[in-house]
Design a protein around this motif. Sequence first.
Motif, PDB file in Angstrom:
ATOM      1  N   TRP A  43       0.975  -1.218  -0.205  1.00  0.00           N
ATOM      2  CA  TRP A  43      -0.006  -0.041  -0.088  1.00  0.00           C
ATOM      3  C   TRP A  43       1.114   1.340  -0.030  1.00  0.00           C
ATOM      4  N   TYR A  44       0.549   2.233  -0.995  1.00  0.00           N
ATOM      5  CA  TYR A  44       1.087   3.549  -1.001  1.00  0.00           C
ATOM      6  C   TYR A  44       0.421   4.450  -2.005  1.00  0.00           C
ATOM      7  N   GLU A  45       0.454   5.402  -1.913  1.00  0.00           N
ATOM      8  CA  GLU A  45      -0.246   6.470  -2.591  1.00  0.00           C
ATOM      9  C   GLU A  45       0.449   6.877  -3.958  1.00  0.00           C
ATOM     10  N   VAL A  46      -0.310   6.588  -5.207  1.00  0.00           N
ATOM     11  CA  VAL A  46       0.093   7.144  -6.522  1.00  0.00           C
ATOM     12  C   VAL A  46      -0.649   8.143  -7.118  1.00  0.00           C
ATOM     13  N   ASP A  47      -0.075   8.875  -8.072  1.00  0.00           N
ATOM     14  CA  ASP A  47      -0.483   9.761  -9.033  1.00  0.00           C
ATOM     15  C   ASP A  47      -1.280   9.073 -10.030  1.00  0.00           C
ATOM     16  N   PRO A  52       4.594   6.280  -7.345  1.00  0.00           N
ATOM     17  CA  PRO A  52       4.313   6.742  -5.873  1.00  0.00           C
ATOM     18  C   PRO A  52       4.468   8.258  -5.744  1.00  0.00           C
ATOM     19  N   THR A  53       3.588   8.939  -5.071  1.00  0.00           N
ATOM     20  CA  THR A  53       3.608  10.489  -4.704  1.00  0.00           C
ATOM     21  C   THR A  53       4.672  10.754  -3.814  1.00  0.00           C
ATOM     22  N   ASN A  54       4.980   9.772  -2.716  1.00  0.00           N
ATOM     23  CA  ASN A  54       5.879  10.138  -1.772  1.00  0.00           C
ATOM     24  C   ASN A  54       7.244   9.951  -2.304  1.00  0.00           C
ATOM     25  N   GLU A 128       2.521   5.016   7.641  1.00  0.00           N
ATOM     26  CA  GLU A 128       1.743   6.025   7.086  1.00  0.00           C
ATOM     27  C   GLU A 128       1.931   6.252   5.542  1.00  0.00           C
ATOM     28  N   ILE A 129       3.327   5.779   5.123  1.00  0.00           N
ATOM     29  CA  ILE A 129       3.618   6.032   3.808  1.00  0.00           C
ATOM     30  C   ILE A 129       3.548   4.826   2.854  1.00  0.00           C
ATOM     31  N   PHE A 130       4.014   3.662   3.618  1.00  0.00           N
ATOM     32  CA  PHE A 130       4.205   2.491   2.756  1.00  0.00           C
ATOM     33  C   PHE A 130       3.892   1.292   3.573  1.00  0.00           C
ATOM     34  N   TRP A 138     -12.343  -4.837  -1.020  1.00  0.00           N
ATOM     35  CA  TRP A 138     -12.999  -3.670  -1.462  1.00  0.00           C
ATOM     36  C   TRP A 138     -14.496  -4.036  -0.994  1.00  0.00           C
TER      37      TRP A 138
END
Length: 138
Positions: A43-47, A52-54, A128-130, A138
């Motif tokens: 899990w990590y945030e992506v654009d 990855p955004t971080n 919190e980031i990865f 879902w």
Amino acid sequence: MARVYATAADYQGYTGQAPPADVDQLLSRATRMLEAQVLRYCWYEVDADGMPTNPLVLEAIRRAVCAQVQWWGELGDSIGAAGVGWGSVGIGSVSLSRSGSASGSSSAAREVAPQVADELQSADLIPEIFRLGAVCSW
């Protein structure tokens, strides 16, 4: 356009060695392999492009891709060809056997390099980031 997390310059900076002539292809192949075998379970945030955004996460993944390519260089095989072979062959009184997969799927080149885990378990990658191995439904 397919994602590739590292460049030839990144590889050279990571290994301290000149990149092989086919480094772009190897980095692309390592990206696809790690996405299929490791990153899809993280899990990590992506654009919008899936990157990855971080910056800490991006750097860790970049190092992991370089580590995979370096592993292949040490093995001398990036596609599993060294694991392809015959099970047993006999001609007259001569019999040869070789354990292993006829497809190369059990080749060390198809394994995730040990250093990849080290790169993706960096102390900088706080939950919190990865999250390595995060699976959700879902």
